[in-house]
Design an enzyme around this catalytic site. Sequence first.
Site, PDB file in Angstrom:
ATOM      1  N   PRO A  15      -5.462   5.195 -10.916  1.00 56.02           N
ATOM      2  CA  PRO A  15      -4.903   5.449 -11.998  1.00 56.02           C
ATOM      3  C   PRO A  15      -4.068   6.774 -12.016  1.00 56.02           C
ATOM      4  CG  PRO A  15      -7.354   5.504 -12.396  1.00 56.02           C
ATOM      5  CD  PRO A  15      -6.960   4.848 -11.161  1.00 56.02           C
ATOM      6  N   GLU A  43      -7.716  -5.851   0.413  1.00 56.82           N
ATOM      7  CA  GLU A  43      -8.186  -5.181   1.686  1.00 56.82           C
ATOM      8  C   GLU A  43      -7.050  -4.527   2.344  1.00 56.82           C
ATOM      9  OE1 GLU A  43     -11.495  -5.889   4.733  1.00 56.82           O
ATOM     10  OE2 GLU A  43     -11.465  -7.707   3.406  1.00 56.82           O
ATOM     11  N   ASP A  72       1.587   3.090  -0.533  1.00 63.62           N
ATOM     12  CA  ASP A  72       0.931   3.533   0.309  1.00 63.62           C
ATOM     13  C   ASP A  72       0.944   4.816   0.616  1.00 63.62           C
ATOM     14  OD1 ASP A  72      -1.772   2.375   1.310  1.00 63.62           O
ATOM     15  OD2 ASP A  72      -0.945   2.690   2.945  1.00 63.62           O
ATOM     16  N   TYR A 159      -6.234  14.998  -2.587  1.00 66.08           N
ATOM     17  CA  TYR A 159      -6.032  16.226  -1.452  1.00 66.08           C
ATOM     18  C   TYR A 159      -5.045  17.214  -2.113  1.00 66.08           C
ATOM     19  CZ  TYR A 159      -7.816  12.880   2.025  1.00 66.08           C
ATOM     20  OH  TYR A 159      -8.749  12.026   2.872  1.00 66.08           O
TER      21      TYR A 159
HETATM   22  P1  ITT Z   1      -4.118   1.814  -4.165  1.00 70.08           P
HETATM   23  O1  ITT Z   1      -4.259   1.373  -2.950  1.00 70.08           O
HETATM   24  O2  ITT Z   1      -4.720   1.022  -5.225  1.00 70.08           O
HETATM   25  O3  ITT Z   1      -2.826   2.187  -4.434  1.00 70.08           O
HETATM   26  P2  ITT Z   1      -5.526   4.014  -3.238  1.00 70.08           P
HETATM   27  O4  ITT Z   1      -6.010   5.343  -4.003  1.00 70.08           O
HETATM   28  O5  ITT Z   1      -6.622   3.335  -2.274  1.00 70.08           O
HETATM   29  O6  ITT Z   1      -5.112   3.374  -4.328  1.00 70.08           O
HETATM   30  P3  ITT Z   1      -3.706   4.820  -0.839  1.00 70.08           P
HETATM   31  O7  ITT Z   1      -4.381   3.688  -0.020  1.00 70.08           O
HETATM   32  O8  ITT Z   1      -2.540   4.999  -0.997  1.00 70.08           O
HETATM   33  O9  ITT Z   1      -4.101   4.511  -2.464  1.00 70.08           O
HETATM   34  O10 ITT Z   1      -4.680   6.064  -0.569  1.00 70.08           O
HETATM   35  C1  ITT Z   1      -4.199   7.313  -0.190  1.00 70.08           C
HETATM   36  C2  ITT Z   1      -5.409   8.289  -0.662  1.00 70.08           C
HETATM   37  O11 ITT Z   1      -4.662   9.509  -0.437  1.00 70.08           O
HETATM   38  C3  ITT Z   1      -5.683   8.421  -2.334  1.00 70.08           C
HETATM   39  O12 ITT Z   1      -6.789   7.673  -2.414  1.00 70.08           O
HETATM   40  C4  ITT Z   1      -6.051   9.907  -2.207  1.00 70.08           C
HETATM   41  O13 ITT Z   1      -7.053  10.265  -2.101  1.00 70.08           O
HETATM   42  C5  ITT Z   1      -4.856  10.497  -1.600  1.00 70.08           C
HETATM   43  N1  ITT Z   1      -3.623  10.601  -1.889  1.00 70.08           N
HETATM   44  C6  ITT Z   1      -2.472   9.791  -2.284  1.00 70.08           C
HETATM   45  N2  ITT Z   1      -1.194  10.623  -3.024  1.00 70.08           N
HETATM   46  C7  ITT Z   1      -1.896  11.819  -3.121  1.00 70.08           C
HETATM   47  C8  ITT Z   1      -1.211  12.727  -3.724  1.00 70.08           C
HETATM   48  O14 ITT Z   1      -0.023  12.724  -4.429  1.00 70.08           O
HETATM   49  N3  ITT Z   1      -1.888  13.941  -3.737  1.00 70.08           N
HETATM   50  C9  ITT Z   1      -3.053  13.887  -3.402  1.00 70.08           C
HETATM   51  N4  ITT Z   1      -3.887  13.129  -2.613  1.00 70.08           N
HETATM   52  C10 ITT Z   1      -3.096  11.675  -2.610  1.00 70.08           C
END
Ligand code: ITT
Length: 210
Positions: A15, A43, A72, A159
């Site tokens: 979200p 996955e 991603d 982060y």
């Molecule tokens: P979806 O795959 O369902 O989109 P996810 O959270 O698993 O959600 P990602 O695989 O892209 O998404 O994971 C990247 C992770 O990196 C995410 O869970 C955050 O912990 C971090 N992240 C992504 N975008 C960020 C941002 O703009 N600022 C800080 N941390 C971020």
Amino acid sequence: MTAARLVLVAATANPDKLAEIREILGGGGVELLPRPVDVPEVEETGDTLVENARLKAVAISDATGRPAVADDTGLEVEALGGAPGVYSARYAGESATYADNVHKMLAALEALPDRGGARRAQFRSVAMVRFPDGREVWREGVVEGSIADDARGSSGFGYDPVFVPDGAGGRTFAQMSPGEKHAVSHRGRAFRALAESLEEAGLAAGAAPA
Ligand code: ITT
């Protein structure tokens, strides 16, 4: 005459990411629908951001029969050899919280002889639209910066409390307003470029409707 808006189903189950994508694309030629709750979790078995974005976009496009948009994202820390990168969501384990991941990263840097030196890092996002007929359009966005010594600020997610983008006076993303973050962020850059490409291809408002 008003140009038709392109309706996209969001593939993200996060979200916080959905809220940012909405804010970034808001007002443009794209309307974003939330991820259907009945589609099982995808996955993320790819080795790259593009592969994982494709897995998520294809799953939602196949399930709904509509164009889907995926994001991603990875944080690449130089002193950690580019980690956590594509594994950013599960850096501290499969069910890791944002705080667990941040804690593990700070501890990993503290354990290095020079605490990771300049702690250079970059966020990288791939934003991809997949159409039911198999066409896809994707763009990448990168923001360079460094990892702070300690977590600072309460905006954003993930982060953000430890990422200091270059040129922002030493503030972390979590110390910036959403608008300030999106203006320079990986996600802001990737989604603005994606919207531009969709427009150029005549797939979103801004181009003449078919
Ligand atoms: P979806 O795959 O369902 O989109 P996810 O959270 O698993 O959600 P990602 O695989 O892209 O998404 O994971 C990247 C992770 O990196 C995410 O869970 C955050 O912990 C971090 N992240 C992504 N975008 C960020 C941002 O703009 N600022 C800080 N941390 C971020």
